[in-house]
Design a protein around this motif. Structure first.
Motif, PDB file in Angstrom:
ATOM      1  N   ALA A 299      48.945  38.417  13.751  1.00 13.38           N
ATOM      2  CA  ALA A 299      47.658  37.910  14.246  1.00 13.38           C
ATOM      3  C   ALA A 299      46.734  37.650  13.062  1.00 13.38           C
ATOM      4  CB  ALA A 299      47.035  38.926  15.197  1.00 13.38           C
ATOM      5  N   GLY A 300      45.971  36.583  13.136  1.00 15.95           N
ATOM      6  CA  GLY A 300      45.022  36.263  12.071  1.00 15.95           C
ATOM      7  C   GLY A 300      45.597  35.354  11.007  1.00 15.95           C
ATOM      8  N   GLU A 301      46.919  35.148  11.010  1.00 15.29           N
ATOM      9  CA  GLU A 301      47.521  34.254  10.022  1.00 15.29           C
ATOM     10  C   GLU A 301      47.409  32.788  10.482  1.00 15.29           C
ATOM     11  OE1 GLU A 301      50.698  36.704   7.415  1.00 15.29           O
ATOM     12  OE2 GLU A 301      51.528  35.832   9.245  1.00 15.29           O
ATOM     13  N   THR A 302      47.720  31.899   9.550  1.00 16.88           N
ATOM     14  CA  THR A 302      47.691  30.470   9.851  1.00 16.88           C
ATOM     15  C   THR A 302      49.112  29.925   9.927  1.00 16.88           C
ATOM     16  OG1 THR A 302      47.383  30.196   7.476  1.00 16.88           O
ATOM     17  CG2 THR A 302      45.433  29.904   8.864  1.00 16.88           C
ATOM     18  N   VAL A 303      49.328  29.019  10.897  1.00 18.54           N
ATOM     19  CA  VAL A 303      50.665  28.457  11.131  1.00 18.54           C
ATOM     20  C   VAL A 303      50.564  26.938  11.222  1.00 18.54           C
ATOM     21  CG1 VAL A 303      52.707  28.494  12.608  1.00 18.54           C
ATOM     22  CG2 VAL A 303      51.118  30.384  12.681  1.00 18.54           C
TER      23      VAL A 303
END
Ligand SMILES: NC(=O)c1ccc[n+]([C@@H]2O[C@H](COP(=O)([O-])OP(=O)(O)OC[C@H]3O[C@@H](n4cnc5c(N)ncnc54)[C@H](OP(=O)(O)O)[C@@H]3O)[C@@H](O)[C@H]2O)c1
Length: 325
Positions: free
Chosen positions: A139-143
Protein backbone atom coordinates in the motif's frame (compact mmCIF):
# COMPACT_ATOMS: atom_id res chain seq x y z
CA UNK A 1 -21.65 -32.19 -25.29
CA UNK A 2 -21.18 -29.20 -27.55
CA UNK A 3 -17.73 -27.61 -27.49
CA UNK A 4 -15.50 -25.36 -29.59
CA UNK A 5 -12.31 -26.88 -30.94
CA UNK A 6 -9.31 -25.45 -32.78
CA UNK A 7 -9.30 -27.37 -36.06
CA UNK A 8 -5.81 -26.20 -37.02
CA UNK A 9 -3.59 -23.22 -36.14
CA UNK A 10 -4.80 -20.00 -37.78
CA UNK A 11 -7.41 -17.24 -37.71
CA UNK A 12 -10.67 -17.01 -35.78
CA UNK A 13 -12.38 -19.24 -38.39
CA UNK A 14 -10.35 -22.16 -37.06
CA UNK A 15 -12.65 -22.19 -34.01
CA UNK A 16 -15.42 -24.64 -34.91
CA UNK A 17 -18.33 -26.16 -32.97
CA UNK A 18 -17.87 -29.90 -32.34
CA UNK A 19 -19.31 -32.72 -30.25
CA UNK A 20 -17.14 -34.24 -27.52
CA UNK A 21 -17.82 -36.71 -24.68
CA UNK A 22 -18.76 -35.08 -21.37
CA UNK A 23 -15.53 -35.25 -19.28
CA UNK A 24 -15.39 -37.60 -16.28
CA UNK A 25 -14.30 -35.81 -13.11
CA UNK A 26 -11.15 -37.46 -11.78
CA UNK A 27 -10.02 -37.72 -8.15
CA UNK A 28 -10.15 -34.28 -6.57
CA UNK A 29 -12.18 -32.81 -9.44
CA UNK A 30 -15.76 -31.65 -9.96
CA UNK A 31 -17.74 -31.60 -13.20
CA UNK A 32 -19.19 -28.15 -13.88
CA UNK A 33 -22.07 -27.44 -16.27
CA UNK A 34 -20.64 -24.31 -17.85
CA UNK A 35 -22.95 -21.29 -17.89
CA UNK A 36 -20.31 -18.86 -19.17
CA UNK A 37 -16.63 -18.98 -20.15
CA UNK A 38 -14.24 -16.04 -20.29
CA UNK A 39 -12.16 -15.29 -23.38
CA UNK A 40 -8.51 -14.38 -22.77
CA UNK A 41 -5.68 -13.38 -25.06
CA UNK A 42 -3.84 -16.66 -24.33
CA UNK A 43 -6.80 -18.41 -26.08
CA UNK A 44 -5.99 -16.34 -29.18
CA UNK A 45 -2.32 -17.32 -28.90
CA UNK A 46 -3.33 -20.98 -28.57
CA UNK A 47 -5.59 -20.71 -31.63
CA UNK A 48 -2.72 -19.19 -33.63
CA UNK A 49 -0.56 -22.18 -32.64
CA UNK A 50 1.76 -20.20 -30.36
CA UNK A 51 0.61 -21.44 -26.95
CA UNK A 52 0.09 -25.22 -26.83
CA UNK A 53 -1.83 -26.67 -23.87
CA UNK A 54 0.45 -28.06 -21.14
CA UNK A 55 0.72 -31.88 -20.88
CA UNK A 56 -2.50 -33.44 -19.59
CA UNK A 57 -4.67 -30.38 -20.31
CA UNK A 58 -7.71 -30.42 -22.60
CA UNK A 59 -6.97 -29.44 -26.20
CA UNK A 60 -10.15 -27.33 -26.16
CA UNK A 61 -9.58 -23.60 -25.56
CA UNK A 62 -10.88 -21.79 -22.49
CA UNK A 63 -9.05 -20.97 -19.26
CA UNK A 64 -11.92 -19.85 -17.01
CA UNK A 65 -15.59 -20.54 -16.48
CA UNK A 66 -18.58 -20.21 -14.19
CA UNK A 67 -21.36 -22.73 -13.74
CA UNK A 68 -22.97 -25.30 -11.48
CA UNK A 69 -21.38 -28.43 -9.99
CA UNK A 70 -23.21 -31.46 -11.44
CA UNK A 71 -20.90 -34.35 -10.45
CA UNK A 72 -17.98 -34.98 -8.12
CA UNK A 73 -14.98 -37.20 -8.61
CA UNK A 74 -13.61 -39.64 -6.01
CA UNK A 75 -12.71 -38.08 -2.67
CA UNK A 76 -14.50 -34.75 -3.20
CA UNK A 77 -16.64 -33.55 -0.28
CA UNK A 78 -17.05 -29.91 -1.36
CA UNK A 79 -18.23 -27.95 -3.29
CA UNK A 80 -21.73 -29.43 -3.11
CA UNK A 81 -23.75 -30.63 -6.07
CA UNK A 82 -25.77 -27.67 -7.35
CA UNK A 83 -23.29 -25.10 -6.00
CA UNK A 84 -22.43 -22.17 -8.28
CA UNK A 85 -18.67 -21.87 -8.77
CA UNK A 86 -16.21 -20.06 -10.96
CA UNK A 87 -12.93 -21.75 -11.77
CA UNK A 88 -9.53 -21.48 -13.37
CA UNK A 89 -8.87 -24.34 -15.79
CA UNK A 90 -5.89 -25.21 -17.96
CA UNK A 91 -8.15 -25.72 -20.99
CA UNK A 92 -11.64 -26.90 -21.93
CA UNK A 93 -13.71 -23.89 -20.89
CA UNK A 94 -15.30 -23.42 -24.34
CA UNK A 95 -17.72 -26.30 -23.78
CA UNK A 96 -21.00 -27.26 -22.10
CA UNK A 97 -19.18 -29.21 -19.36
CA UNK A 98 -15.69 -29.03 -17.91
CA UNK A 99 -13.84 -30.98 -15.20
CA UNK A 100 -12.11 -28.73 -12.69
CA UNK A 101 -9.62 -29.45 -9.88
CA UNK A 102 -11.37 -28.46 -6.64
CA UNK A 103 -8.55 -26.16 -5.40
CA UNK A 104 -9.08 -24.02 -8.54
CA UNK A 105 -12.79 -23.43 -7.77
CA UNK A 106 -14.08 -20.37 -5.96
CA UNK A 107 -17.66 -19.46 -5.08
CA UNK A 108 -19.53 -17.09 -7.38
CA UNK A 109 -19.26 -13.86 -5.36
CA UNK A 110 -22.55 -12.51 -3.93
CA UNK A 111 -24.20 -10.10 -6.33
CA UNK A 112 -22.37 -11.28 -9.45
CA UNK A 113 -24.07 -13.21 -12.24
CA UNK A 114 -22.52 -16.14 -14.10
CA UNK A 115 -21.17 -13.95 -16.90
CA UNK A 116 -19.37 -11.66 -14.45
CA UNK A 117 -18.11 -14.63 -12.43
CA UNK A 118 -16.73 -16.28 -15.58
CA UNK A 119 -14.77 -13.09 -16.26
CA UNK A 120 -12.84 -13.37 -12.97
CA UNK A 121 -10.49 -16.33 -12.62
CA UNK A 122 -7.81 -15.96 -15.32
CA UNK A 123 -7.16 -12.28 -14.75
CA UNK A 124 -7.65 -12.29 -10.96
CA UNK A 125 -5.29 -15.25 -10.43
CA UNK A 126 -2.73 -13.73 -12.82
CA UNK A 127 -2.90 -10.21 -11.44
CA UNK A 128 -2.87 -11.23 -7.79
CA UNK A 129 0.21 -13.44 -8.04
CA UNK A 130 2.12 -10.99 -10.24
CA UNK A 131 1.34 -7.84 -8.25
CA UNK A 132 1.80 -9.30 -4.79
CA UNK A 133 3.96 -12.46 -5.06
CA UNK A 134 6.30 -11.49 -7.91
CA UNK A 135 5.86 -7.72 -7.62
CA UNK A 136 5.82 -7.43 -3.79
CA UNK A 137 3.37 -4.51 -4.03
CA UNK A 138 2.66 -2.62 -0.82
CA UNK A 139 0.00 0.00 0.00
CA UNK A 140 1.23 3.51 -0.77
CA UNK A 141 3.48 2.42 -3.65
CA UNK A 142 3.11 3.51 -7.26
CA UNK A 143 2.27 1.10 -10.09
CA UNK A 144 2.25 1.43 -13.87
CA UNK A 145 -0.11 -1.01 -15.63
CA UNK A 146 0.44 -1.37 -19.38
CA UNK A 147 -2.55 -2.39 -21.52
CA UNK A 148 -4.81 -0.91 -18.85
CA UNK A 149 -8.09 -1.29 -20.74
CA UNK A 150 -7.90 -5.04 -21.46
CA UNK A 151 -8.95 -7.92 -19.25
CA UNK A 152 -5.68 -8.16 -17.33
CA UNK A 153 -5.16 -4.39 -17.29
CA UNK A 154 -8.62 -3.52 -15.98
CA UNK A 155 -8.26 -6.12 -13.22
CA UNK A 156 -4.78 -4.89 -12.29
CA UNK A 157 -5.88 -1.25 -12.07
CA UNK A 158 -8.81 -2.14 -9.82
CA UNK A 159 -6.92 -4.49 -7.51
CA UNK A 160 -3.85 -2.25 -7.14
CA UNK A 161 -6.10 0.74 -6.42
CA UNK A 162 -8.25 -1.22 -3.94
CA UNK A 163 -5.11 -2.30 -2.06
CA UNK A 164 -3.89 1.25 -1.63
CA UNK A 165 -1.48 1.81 -4.53
CA UNK A 166 -1.28 4.92 -6.72
CA UNK A 167 -1.98 3.56 -10.19
CA UNK A 168 -0.97 4.82 -13.63
CA UNK A 169 -1.91 3.00 -16.82
CA UNK A 170 -1.25 3.07 -20.55
CA UNK A 171 -3.85 2.65 -23.30
CA UNK A 172 -4.13 3.43 -27.01
CA UNK A 173 -7.11 5.79 -27.25
CA UNK A 174 -8.65 8.66 -25.29
CA UNK A 175 -11.75 6.54 -24.66
CA UNK A 176 -9.64 3.73 -23.21
CA UNK A 177 -7.68 6.20 -21.09
CA UNK A 178 -10.92 7.65 -19.70
CA UNK A 179 -12.03 4.12 -18.81
CA UNK A 180 -8.76 3.42 -16.96
CA UNK A 181 -9.23 6.58 -14.92
CA UNK A 182 -12.87 5.66 -14.13
CA UNK A 183 -11.85 2.31 -12.60
CA UNK A 184 -9.00 3.58 -10.42
CA UNK A 185 -6.03 4.88 -12.41
CA UNK A 186 -4.96 8.31 -11.19
CA UNK A 187 -3.64 9.09 -14.69
CA UNK A 188 -3.87 7.11 -17.92
CA UNK A 189 -1.23 7.70 -20.57
CA UNK A 190 -2.20 7.58 -24.26
CA UNK A 191 0.89 5.66 -25.33
CA UNK A 192 0.72 6.67 -29.01
CA UNK A 193 0.78 10.40 -28.15
CA UNK A 194 2.76 10.56 -24.91
CA UNK A 195 6.04 9.06 -23.71
CA UNK A 196 5.10 6.99 -20.67
CA UNK A 197 8.63 7.30 -19.22
CA UNK A 198 8.46 11.09 -19.21
CA UNK A 199 4.90 11.19 -17.86
CA UNK A 200 5.64 8.72 -15.07
CA UNK A 201 8.78 10.61 -14.04
CA UNK A 202 6.82 13.87 -13.97
CA UNK A 203 3.97 12.34 -11.94
CA UNK A 204 6.39 10.95 -9.36
CA UNK A 205 8.67 14.01 -9.05
CA UNK A 206 11.36 12.19 -11.09
CA UNK A 207 11.38 9.25 -8.68
CA UNK A 208 9.79 6.68 -11.02
CA UNK A 209 7.27 3.97 -10.10
CA UNK A 210 7.79 1.09 -7.68
CA UNK A 211 6.23 -1.57 -9.90
CA UNK A 212 5.42 -2.06 -13.58
CA UNK A 213 3.12 -4.83 -14.86
CA UNK A 214 4.05 -5.29 -18.51
CA UNK A 215 2.61 -7.41 -21.31
CA UNK A 216 4.35 -5.59 -24.17
CA UNK A 217 8.06 -6.46 -23.85
CA UNK A 218 10.45 -5.76 -26.74
CA UNK A 219 11.46 -2.11 -26.85
CA UNK A 220 9.38 -1.44 -23.72
CA UNK A 221 11.99 -3.24 -21.59
CA UNK A 222 14.58 -0.46 -21.53
CA UNK A 223 11.88 2.20 -21.21
CA UNK A 224 10.28 0.31 -18.32
CA UNK A 225 13.61 0.15 -16.49
CA UNK A 226 14.04 3.90 -16.98
CA UNK A 227 10.52 4.48 -15.57
CA UNK A 228 11.22 2.48 -12.39
CA UNK A 229 12.23 3.96 -9.05
CA UNK A 230 15.16 2.75 -6.97
CA UNK A 231 14.34 -0.83 -5.82
CA UNK A 232 11.59 -0.95 -8.46
CA UNK A 233 10.22 -4.21 -9.84
CA UNK A 234 9.33 -5.02 -13.44
CA UNK A 235 6.94 -7.97 -13.76
CA UNK A 236 6.71 -9.36 -17.29
CA UNK A 237 3.54 -11.32 -18.07
CA UNK A 238 3.59 -11.31 -21.87
CA UNK A 239 5.77 -10.20 -24.77
CA UNK A 240 3.34 -8.91 -27.39
CA UNK A 241 6.02 -6.73 -29.02
CA UNK A 242 8.90 -9.18 -28.71
CA UNK A 243 10.51 -11.70 -26.36
CA UNK A 244 14.08 -10.47 -26.96
CA UNK A 245 15.43 -7.15 -25.75
CA UNK A 246 18.72 -5.61 -24.64
CA UNK A 247 18.85 -4.99 -20.88
CA UNK A 248 20.50 -1.75 -19.72
CA UNK A 249 22.38 -3.51 -16.94
CA UNK A 250 23.76 -0.28 -15.56
CA UNK A 251 20.23 0.78 -14.61
CA UNK A 252 19.59 -2.58 -12.94
CA UNK A 253 22.69 -2.08 -10.79
CA UNK A 254 22.36 1.59 -10.00
CA UNK A 255 18.65 1.37 -9.13
CA UNK A 256 18.84 -2.13 -7.56
CA UNK A 257 15.98 -3.26 -9.83
CA UNK A 258 14.21 -6.60 -9.93
CA UNK A 259 13.17 -8.05 -13.29
CA UNK A 260 10.80 -10.99 -12.93
CA UNK A 261 7.74 -12.52 -14.58
CA UNK A 262 5.56 -15.58 -14.70
CA UNK A 263 3.08 -17.70 -16.61
CA UNK A 264 0.05 -19.10 -14.81
CA UNK A 265 -1.12 -22.03 -16.91
CA UNK A 266 1.73 -24.51 -16.34
CA UNK A 267 1.72 -24.09 -12.57
CA UNK A 268 0.61 -27.02 -10.40
CA UNK A 269 -2.86 -27.43 -8.96
CA UNK A 270 -1.36 -26.82 -5.50
CA UNK A 271 0.23 -23.54 -6.63
CA UNK A 272 -3.02 -22.39 -8.25
CA UNK A 273 -4.89 -23.50 -5.13
CA UNK A 274 -2.66 -21.30 -2.98
CA UNK A 275 -3.49 -18.30 -5.18
CA UNK A 276 -7.20 -19.23 -4.96
CA UNK A 277 -7.00 -19.21 -1.15
CA UNK A 278 -5.42 -15.75 -1.13
CA UNK A 279 -8.11 -14.49 -3.50
CA UNK A 280 -10.90 -16.04 -1.41
CA UNK A 281 -9.63 -14.37 1.73
CA UNK A 282 -8.44 -10.98 0.43
CA UNK A 283 -10.29 -10.25 -2.82
CA UNK A 284 -13.64 -12.09 -2.86
CA UNK A 285 -15.00 -9.90 -0.01
CA UNK A 286 -14.28 -6.82 -2.16
CA UNK A 287 -16.22 -8.35 -5.05
CA UNK A 288 -19.13 -9.19 -2.76
CA UNK A 289 -19.37 -5.64 -1.39
CA UNK A 290 -19.00 -4.01 -4.81
CA UNK A 291 -15.58 -2.41 -4.35
CA UNK A 292 -14.31 -4.55 -7.23
CA UNK A 293 -16.37 -5.46 -10.28
CA UNK A 294 -15.28 -7.18 -13.48
CA UNK A 295 -16.02 -5.08 -16.55
CA UNK A 296 -17.67 -7.16 -19.27
CA UNK A 297 -17.49 -5.50 -22.68
CA UNK A 298 -19.46 -8.08 -24.69
CA UNK A 299 -20.96 -11.55 -24.57
CA UNK A 300 -21.26 -14.06 -27.42
CA UNK A 301 -22.92 -17.47 -27.66
CA UNK A 302 -20.53 -20.43 -27.57
CA UNK A 303 -21.13 -20.91 -31.32
CA UNK A 304 -19.88 -17.36 -31.87
CA UNK A 305 -16.42 -17.96 -30.37
CA UNK A 306 -14.83 -16.93 -33.69
CA UNK A 307 -16.53 -13.51 -33.51
CA UNK A 308 -15.38 -13.14 -29.90
CA UNK A 309 -11.77 -13.81 -30.93
CA UNK A 310 -12.01 -11.39 -33.87
CA UNK A 311 -13.19 -8.69 -31.46
CA UNK A 312 -10.31 -9.41 -29.06
CA UNK A 313 -7.76 -9.26 -31.89
CA UNK A 314 -9.21 -5.93 -33.07
CA UNK A 315 -8.44 -4.48 -29.58
CA UNK A 316 -11.74 -2.58 -29.82
CA UNK A 317 -12.91 -4.08 -26.52
CA UNK A 318 -12.69 -2.45 -23.11
CA UNK A 319 -12.63 -5.04 -20.33
CA UNK A 320 -13.59 -8.68 -20.78
CA UNK A 321 -15.28 -10.77 -23.47
CA UNK A 322 -17.39 -13.73 -22.31
CA UNK A 323 -19.02 -16.72 -24.06
CA UNK A 324 -22.40 -17.96 -22.80
CA UNK A 325 -24.11 -21.36 -23.07
N1 LIG B 1 1.65 -14.56 -17.82
C1 LIG B 1 0.43 -14.95 -17.55
O1 LIG B 1 0.21 -15.76 -16.66
C2 LIG B 1 -0.71 -14.40 -18.36
C3 LIG B 1 -2.02 -14.75 -18.03
C4 LIG B 1 -3.07 -14.18 -18.76
C5 LIG B 1 -2.78 -13.30 -19.80
N2 LIG B 1 -1.49 -13.03 -20.11
C6 LIG B 1 -1.16 -12.10 -21.21
O2 LIG B 1 -1.58 -10.81 -20.85
C7 LIG B 1 -1.91 -10.09 -22.03
C8 LIG B 1 -3.29 -9.48 -21.88
O3 LIG B 1 -4.27 -10.49 -21.91
P1 LIG B 1 -5.80 -10.09 -21.90
O4 LIG B 1 -6.57 -11.38 -21.87
O5 LIG B 1 -6.05 -9.06 -20.87
O6 LIG B 1 -5.93 -9.45 -23.36
P2 LIG B 1 -6.74 -8.16 -23.85
O7 LIG B 1 -8.03 -8.03 -23.10
O8 LIG B 1 -6.81 -8.28 -25.33
O9 LIG B 1 -5.83 -6.95 -23.42
C9 LIG B 1 -4.63 -6.67 -24.06
C10 LIG B 1 -4.48 -5.17 -24.19
O10 LIG B 1 -3.16 -4.89 -24.58
C11 LIG B 1 -3.15 -3.78 -25.42
N3 LIG B 1 -2.19 -4.04 -26.51
C12 LIG B 1 -2.32 -4.93 -27.50
N4 LIG B 1 -1.24 -4.89 -28.28
C13 LIG B 1 -0.41 -3.96 -27.75
C14 LIG B 1 0.86 -3.45 -28.10
N5 LIG B 1 1.49 -3.90 -29.16
N6 LIG B 1 1.40 -2.48 -27.33
C15 LIG B 1 0.76 -2.02 -26.24
N7 LIG B 1 -0.44 -2.46 -25.87
C16 LIG B 1 -1.03 -3.42 -26.62
C17 LIG B 1 -4.55 -3.58 -25.97
O11 LIG B 1 -5.00 -2.29 -25.58
P3 LIG B 1 -4.68 -0.97 -26.47
O12 LIG B 1 -5.77 -0.90 -27.50
O13 LIG B 1 -4.71 0.10 -25.47
O14 LIG B 1 -3.34 -1.18 -27.10
C18 LIG B 1 -5.39 -4.63 -25.25
O15 LIG B 1 -6.52 -4.07 -24.64
C19 LIG B 1 -1.83 -11.07 -23.19
O16 LIG B 1 -0.61 -10.87 -23.86
C20 LIG B 1 -1.86 -12.41 -22.51
O17 LIG B 1 -1.22 -13.40 -23.25
C21 LIG B 1 -0.45 -13.54 -19.41
Amino acid sequence: MKAIEITEPGGPGMLRPCTRPVPEPGAGEVLVRVAAAGVNFPDVAQRRGNYPPPPGASDLPGLELAGVVVARGPGVAAPALGEAVCALVSGGGYAEYCSVPVPQCLPVPDGLDMVEAAALPETFFTVWTNLFDGGRLRAGETVLVHGGSGGIGSTAIQIAHAFGARVFATARTAEKCAFCEQIGAERAIAYRDEDFVAVVRELTEKRGVDLILDMVGGAYLARNLRALAVEGRLVQIAVMEGAEAAIPLGLVMVKRLTLTGSTLRPRTVAQKGAIAEALRERVWPLLADGRLRPVVHATFGLDEAAEAHALMESSAHIGKIVLTN
